[in-house]
Design an enzyme around this catalytic site. Structure first.
Site, PDB file in Angstrom:
ATOM      1  N   LYS A 161       0.829  -1.207   0.000  1.00  0.00           N
ATOM      2  CA  LYS A 161       0.000   0.000   0.000  1.00  0.00           C
ATOM      3  C   LYS A 161       0.867   1.262   0.000  1.00  0.00           C
ATOM      4  O   LYS A 161       2.042   1.218   0.408  1.00  0.00           O
ATOM      5  CB  LYS A 161      -0.924  -0.040   1.216  1.00  0.00           C
ATOM      6  CG  LYS A 161      -1.826  -1.274   1.199  1.00  0.00           C
ATOM      7  CD  LYS A 161      -2.849  -1.279   2.313  1.00  0.00           C
ATOM      8  CE  LYS A 161      -3.696  -2.540   2.228  1.00  0.00           C
ATOM      9  NZ  LYS A 161      -4.802  -2.559   3.203  1.00  0.00           N
ATOM     10  N   TYR A 166     -11.971  -3.681  -4.287  1.00  0.00           N
ATOM     11  CA  TYR A 166     -12.457  -3.958  -2.926  1.00  0.00           C
ATOM     12  C   TYR A 166     -13.979  -4.079  -2.881  1.00  0.00           C
ATOM     13  O   TYR A 166     -14.572  -3.869  -1.828  1.00  0.00           O
ATOM     14  CB  TYR A 166     -12.024  -2.839  -1.987  1.00  0.00           C
ATOM     15  CG  TYR A 166     -10.649  -2.985  -1.365  1.00  0.00           C
ATOM     16  CD1 TYR A 166     -10.171  -4.203  -0.890  1.00  0.00           C
ATOM     17  CD2 TYR A 166      -9.831  -1.869  -1.201  1.00  0.00           C
ATOM     18  CE1 TYR A 166      -8.919  -4.312  -0.301  1.00  0.00           C
ATOM     19  CE2 TYR A 166      -8.575  -1.971  -0.609  1.00  0.00           C
ATOM     20  CZ  TYR A 166      -8.128  -3.202  -0.164  1.00  0.00           C
ATOM     21  OH  TYR A 166      -6.887  -3.301   0.434  1.00  0.00           O
ATOM     22  N   PHE A 193     -16.132   1.568   6.543  1.00  0.00           N
ATOM     23  CA  PHE A 193     -14.772   2.066   6.271  1.00  0.00           C
ATOM     24  C   PHE A 193     -14.417   2.054   4.786  1.00  0.00           C
ATOM     25  O   PHE A 193     -13.294   2.365   4.414  1.00  0.00           O
ATOM     26  CB  PHE A 193     -13.738   1.250   7.060  1.00  0.00           C
ATOM     27  CG  PHE A 193     -13.776  -0.245   6.815  1.00  0.00           C
ATOM     28  CD1 PHE A 193     -13.166  -0.806   5.702  1.00  0.00           C
ATOM     29  CD2 PHE A 193     -14.426  -1.083   7.706  1.00  0.00           C
ATOM     30  CE1 PHE A 193     -13.190  -2.173   5.478  1.00  0.00           C
ATOM     31  CE2 PHE A 193     -14.460  -2.465   7.489  1.00  0.00           C
ATOM     32  CZ  PHE A 193     -13.841  -3.005   6.369  1.00  0.00           C
ATOM     33  N   ARG A 242      -0.596 -15.300   3.765  1.00  0.00           N
ATOM     34  CA  ARG A 242      -1.286 -14.516   4.812  1.00  0.00           C
ATOM     35  C   ARG A 242      -0.631 -14.731   6.176  1.00  0.00           C
ATOM     36  O   ARG A 242      -0.654 -13.845   7.018  1.00  0.00           O
ATOM     37  CB  ARG A 242      -2.760 -14.900   4.872  1.00  0.00           C
ATOM     38  CG  ARG A 242      -3.481 -14.620   3.572  1.00  0.00           C
ATOM     39  CD  ARG A 242      -4.395 -13.494   3.532  1.00  0.00           C
ATOM     40  NE  ARG A 242      -5.418 -13.450   4.511  1.00  0.00           N
ATOM     41  CZ  ARG A 242      -6.254 -12.430   4.628  1.00  0.00           C
ATOM     42  NH1 ARG A 242      -6.125 -11.388   3.821  1.00  0.00           N
ATOM     43  NH2 ARG A 242      -7.197 -12.414   5.544  1.00  0.00           N
ATOM     44  N   THR A 297      -4.795  -8.900  10.141  1.00  0.00           N
ATOM     45  CA  THR A 297      -5.184  -7.706   9.378  1.00  0.00           C
ATOM     46  C   THR A 297      -4.844  -6.429  10.153  1.00  0.00           C
ATOM     47  O   THR A 297      -4.378  -5.447   9.578  1.00  0.00           O
ATOM     48  CB  THR A 297      -6.699  -7.746   9.079  1.00  0.00           C
ATOM     49  OG1 THR A 297      -6.974  -8.964   8.374  1.00  0.00           O
ATOM     50  CG2 THR A 297      -7.131  -6.570   8.237  1.00  0.00           C
ATOM     51  N   ARG A 337       2.968  -7.218   8.671  1.00  0.00           N
ATOM     52  CA  ARG A 337       2.110  -6.116   9.148  1.00  0.00           C
ATOM     53  C   ARG A 337       2.571  -5.616  10.517  1.00  0.00           C
ATOM     54  O   ARG A 337       2.444  -4.429  10.818  1.00  0.00           O
ATOM     55  CB  ARG A 337       0.658  -6.573   9.177  1.00  0.00           C
ATOM     56  CG  ARG A 337       0.062  -6.605   7.769  1.00  0.00           C
ATOM     57  CD  ARG A 337      -1.335  -7.121   7.811  1.00  0.00           C
ATOM     58  NE  ARG A 337      -1.994  -7.072   6.520  1.00  0.00           N
ATOM     59  CZ  ARG A 337      -2.892  -7.951   6.141  1.00  0.00           C
ATOM     60  NH1 ARG A 337      -3.241  -8.947   6.944  1.00  0.00           N
ATOM     61  NH2 ARG A 337      -3.469  -7.845   4.967  1.00  0.00           N
ATOM     62  N   ASN A 350      -2.275  -0.805   7.191  1.00  0.00           N
ATOM     63  CA  ASN A 350      -1.747  -2.138   7.508  1.00  0.00           C
ATOM     64  C   ASN A 350      -0.737  -2.640   6.458  1.00  0.00           C
ATOM     65  O   ASN A 350      -0.477  -3.831   6.369  1.00  0.00           O
ATOM     66  CB  ASN A 350      -2.876  -3.142   7.768  1.00  0.00           C
ATOM     67  CG  ASN A 350      -3.693  -3.466   6.543  1.00  0.00           C
ATOM     68  OD1 ASN A 350      -3.535  -2.809   5.514  1.00  0.00           O
ATOM     69  ND2 ASN A 350      -4.536  -4.476   6.639  1.00  0.00           N
ATOM     70  N   HIS A 354      -1.500  -5.955   1.406  1.00  0.00           N
ATOM     71  CA  HIS A 354      -2.678  -6.800   1.199  1.00  0.00           C
ATOM     72  C   HIS A 354      -2.251  -8.139   0.618  1.00  0.00           C
ATOM     73  O   HIS A 354      -1.304  -8.201  -0.168  1.00  0.00           O
ATOM     74  CB  HIS A 354      -3.634  -6.097   0.215  1.00  0.00           C
ATOM     75  CG  HIS A 354      -4.720  -6.974  -0.300  1.00  0.00           C
ATOM     76  ND1 HIS A 354      -5.894  -7.190   0.386  1.00  0.00           N
ATOM     77  CD2 HIS A 354      -4.797  -7.733  -1.428  1.00  0.00           C
ATOM     78  CE1 HIS A 354      -6.654  -8.037  -0.300  1.00  0.00           C
ATOM     79  NE2 HIS A 354      -6.009  -8.368  -1.407  1.00  0.00           N
ATOM     80  N   GLU A 360      -8.045 -11.531  -8.064  1.00  0.00           N
ATOM     81  CA  GLU A 360      -7.187 -10.363  -7.868  1.00  0.00           C
ATOM     82  C   GLU A 360      -5.998 -10.365  -8.839  1.00  0.00           C
ATOM     83  O   GLU A 360      -5.601  -9.316  -9.346  1.00  0.00           O
ATOM     84  CB  GLU A 360      -6.743 -10.308  -6.398  1.00  0.00           C
ATOM     85  CG  GLU A 360      -7.955 -10.058  -5.499  1.00  0.00           C
ATOM     86  CD  GLU A 360      -7.659 -10.056  -4.004  1.00  0.00           C
ATOM     87  OE1 GLU A 360      -6.500 -10.287  -3.604  1.00  0.00           O
ATOM     88  OE2 GLU A 360      -8.608  -9.805  -3.236  1.00  0.00           O
TER      89      GLU A 360
HETATM   90  P1  CMP Z   1      -6.715  -5.621   3.339  1.00  0.00           P
HETATM   91  O1  CMP Z   1      -6.067  -6.891   3.671  1.00  0.00           O
HETATM   92  O2  CMP Z   1      -6.200  -4.807   2.239  1.00  0.00           O
HETATM   93  O3  CMP Z   1      -8.258  -5.947   3.035  1.00  0.00           O
HETATM   94  C1  CMP Z   1      -9.296  -5.073   3.304  1.00  0.00           C
HETATM   95  C2  CMP Z   1      -8.880  -3.898   4.151  1.00  0.00           C
HETATM   96  O4  CMP Z   1      -9.921  -3.308   4.885  1.00  0.00           O
HETATM   97  C3  CMP Z   1      -7.936  -4.362   5.240  1.00  0.00           C
HETATM   98  O5  CMP Z   1      -6.720  -4.693   4.653  1.00  0.00           O
HETATM   99  C4  CMP Z   1      -7.916  -3.174   6.174  1.00  0.00           C
HETATM  100  O6  CMP Z   1      -6.999  -2.171   5.771  1.00  0.00           O
HETATM  101  C5  CMP Z   1      -9.341  -2.668   5.998  1.00  0.00           C
HETATM  102  N1  CMP Z   1     -10.168  -3.025   7.144  1.00  0.00           N
HETATM  103  C6  CMP Z   1     -10.596  -4.238   7.506  1.00  0.00           C
HETATM  104  N2  CMP Z   1     -11.369  -4.158   8.613  1.00  0.00           N
HETATM  105  C7  CMP Z   1     -11.428  -2.840   8.921  1.00  0.00           C
HETATM  106  C8  CMP Z   1     -12.067  -2.115   9.956  1.00  0.00           C
HETATM  107  N3  CMP Z   1     -12.828  -2.717  10.876  1.00  0.00           N
HETATM  108  N4  CMP Z   1     -11.894  -0.787   9.987  1.00  0.00           N
HETATM  109  C9  CMP Z   1     -11.150  -0.163   9.056  1.00  0.00           C
HETATM  110  N5  CMP Z   1     -10.521  -0.811   8.035  1.00  0.00           N
HETATM  111  C10 CMP Z   1     -10.665  -2.127   7.973  1.00  0.00           C
END
Ligand code: CMP
Length: 144
Positions: A9, A47, A55, A86, A92, A103, A113, A116, A127
């Site tokens: 990111k 997404y 969010f 992962r 996450t 992360r 974070n 991805h 993807e």
């Molecule tokens: P990513 O793995 O890119 O996949 C979806 C993204 O949503 C995740 O990383 C986070 O950055 C974001 N995300 C997931 N849960 C939340 C949450 N509860 N609040 C804010 N962002 C979120």
């Protein structure tokens, strides 16, 4: 499946080289890689499964703040590569991520974070196909 998709990111692009080293040390190889400055429309499509979440909008906007690094990764003789990758990423939320995971090392919180990774074989196929052509990766999931 022995391939997966990952994206560094914008907020973590200053750690690109360390992240790439850790990915390689973790046993993953790069099949294809490119840097792109994504548009909001691209990110919203990418997404789309999160479209109803509160969010969604700010999360998409954060991904357009600068270039990202798009990666098609594989493991020689690997299986369940999306899940194994992962594990290298960690939880996450970087605040919950195990020590030494990407992360935990390079992320800050849920909003930032760092990186991805596809969450399943099916997501990885979608993807990878979203960002890479079959010619770029040598993977032929469909007509791409
Ligand atoms: P990513 O793995 O890119 O996949 C979806 C993204 O949503 C995740 O990383 C986070 O950055 C974001 N995300 C997931 N849960 C939340 C949450 N509860 N609040 C804010 N962002 C979120």
């Amino acid at each position: 499946m022995n391939t997966t998709f990952s994206l560094i990111k914008p907020s973590a692009m200053n750690h690109c080289e360390e992240i790439l080293m850790a990915i390689k040390t973790g046993g993953f190889s790069i099949l294809a890689m490119k840097s792109q400055h994504l548009t909001l429309s691209q990110v919203k499509k990418f997404y789309k499964e999160h479209a109803e979440r509160s969010f969604f909008e700010p999360m998409c906007e954060r991904l357009t703040l600068g270039p990202v690094l798009l990666m098609a990764l594989y493991e020689h003789n690997g299986t369940d590569t999306p899940l194994r990758f992962r594990a290298l990423l960690g939880a996450t939320n970087p605040k919950d991520a195990a020590p030494g995971t990407l992360r935990q090392l390079f992320g800050v919180d849920l909003d930032f974070n760092a990186i991805h990774g596809s969450d399943s074989d099916i997501s990885a196929i979608r993807e990878l196909s979203f960002f890479f052509s079959g010619i770029e990766t040598g993977l032929l999931f469909n007509d791409s």
